[in-house]
Design an enzyme around this catalytic site. Structure first.
Site, PDB file in Angstrom:
ATOM      1  CG  ASP A  45      -0.147   0.470   2.676  1.00  0.00           C
ATOM      2  OD1 ASP A  45       0.266   0.022   2.919  1.00  0.00           O
ATOM      3  OD2 ASP A  45      -1.117  -0.294   2.938  1.00  0.00           O
ATOM      4  CB  SER A  46       4.588   1.108  -0.035  1.00  0.00           C
ATOM      5  OG  SER A  46       4.930   0.319  -1.078  1.00  0.00           O
ATOM      6  CG  ASP A  84       1.203  -3.840   2.056  1.00  0.00           C
ATOM      7  OD1 ASP A  84       1.292  -5.086   3.073  1.00  0.00           O
ATOM      8  OD2 ASP A  84       1.163  -3.002   2.022  1.00  0.00           O
ATOM      9  CE  LYS A 113       3.462  -5.734   4.186  1.00  0.00           C
ATOM     10  NZ  LYS A 113       2.941  -5.190   4.693  1.00  0.00           N
ATOM     11  CD  GLU A 115      -0.222  -2.010   8.326  1.00  0.00           C
ATOM     12  OE1 GLU A 115      -0.101  -0.555   9.184  1.00  0.00           O
ATOM     13  OE2 GLU A 115       1.109  -1.342   7.214  1.00  0.00           O
ATOM     14  CD  GLU A 181       7.839  -0.295   7.482  1.00  0.00           C
ATOM     15  OE1 GLU A 181       7.956   1.004   7.014  1.00  0.00           O
ATOM     16  OE2 GLU A 181       7.068  -0.571   7.616  1.00  0.00           O
TER      17      GLU A 181
END
EC number: 2.1.2.11
Length: 264
Positions: A45-46, A84, A113, A115, A181
């Site tokens: 999502d970056s 993501d 992925k 978070e 991270e």
């Protein structure tokens, strides 16, 4: 070569081979990274920051991730594609999480992925039990940047114990890997030693099972890159120079030349 699958990653992990992961968002860059031999492509999502011009990942929609995943999947044949789950696409419960993750797998991802730590363990477990591989993500989690106060080192001091507990919860829920991270290198080393799944570091020191970087940071696409991201090239400068040469030659009338067009 055939597509990298999770058993291949697990075999490499058991043999002590460091795993490699880079972000990719489109069909232009993804095959170039594939040709370099990267194990995993992260449709992160970056893309909100790198490709869409946002200041954070928060505005990224599931539809954005679907489109990018489709492009990366269509243009590559080897790396494992991990996508993501964007902010707002899984937090409401197992039904929402499964629906979002299943849509991404239909778009071409082989894993998603997510978070978050222990509070996400029930979601990870549900997805894994229903055939969707999940990679975890702890430390600085960009989707929680407002709660964390921006990008800063996580897990310092006594907070390291909570991060370690979260890591165990994610692994026990069935995650096949864990991104760490911006955490202290000593903590990342401890997490890596205690878990039996690979850790993928970004700003987490040299002792993780592998590393991940945003491709634009790795390639030097902009004037700035994070301190933890080594610039392995200056592709941005080379692109600007190529574009400048195009502008100059077009304005001078030297492009196109005889080799660039036909009379019939």
């Amino acid at each position: 070569m055939s597509r990298v699958r999770i058993p291949h990653l697990q075999k490499a992990y058991r043999e002590g081979r460091r795993l490699t992961m880079l972000t990719a968002y489109d069909a232009t860059v993804a095959p170039l990274l594939e040709a370099a031999g990267v194990d995993m492509l992260l449709v992160g999502d970056s893309l909100g920051n790198v490709a869409l011009g946002h200041q954070s990942t928060l505005p990224v929609e599931l539809s954005d991730m679907i489109r990018s995943t489709e492009a990366v999947a269509r243009s590559t044949t080897r790396p494992l594609i991990v996508t993501d789950l964007p902010f707002g696409s899984f937090e409401q419960g197992t039904a929402q999480a499964f629906g979002s993750a299943a849509t991404l797998l239909k778009a071409g991802a082989q894993a998603v992925k997510m978070e978050g730590g222990a509070e996400r363990a029930h979601l990870i477990r549900f997805l894994v039990e229903n055939g969707i591989p999940v990679m975890g993500h702890l430390g600085y989690t960009p989707q929680a940047e407002n709660a964390l106060g921006g990008p800063r080192l996580q897990g310092k001091g006594e907070l390291g114990d909570k991060l370690l507990a979260d890591a165990h919860a994610v692994a026990e829920a069935g995650a096949f890997g864990l991104v760490l991270e911006m955490v202290p290198a000593s903590l990342a080393r401890r997490v890596t030693e205690e878990l039996d799944i690979p850790t993928i570091g970004i700003g987490a020191g040299p002792d993780c099972s592998g590393q991940v970087l945003v491709w634009a940071d790795m390639a030097g696409m902009g004037a700035w890159s994070p301190s933890f991201a080594r610039r392995f090239g200056e592709v941005g400068q080379a692109l600007t120079e190529a574009a400048r040469a195009y502008v100059e030659e077009t304005q001078a009338g030297t492009f196109p030349g005889p080799d660039h067009y036909r009379e019939s």
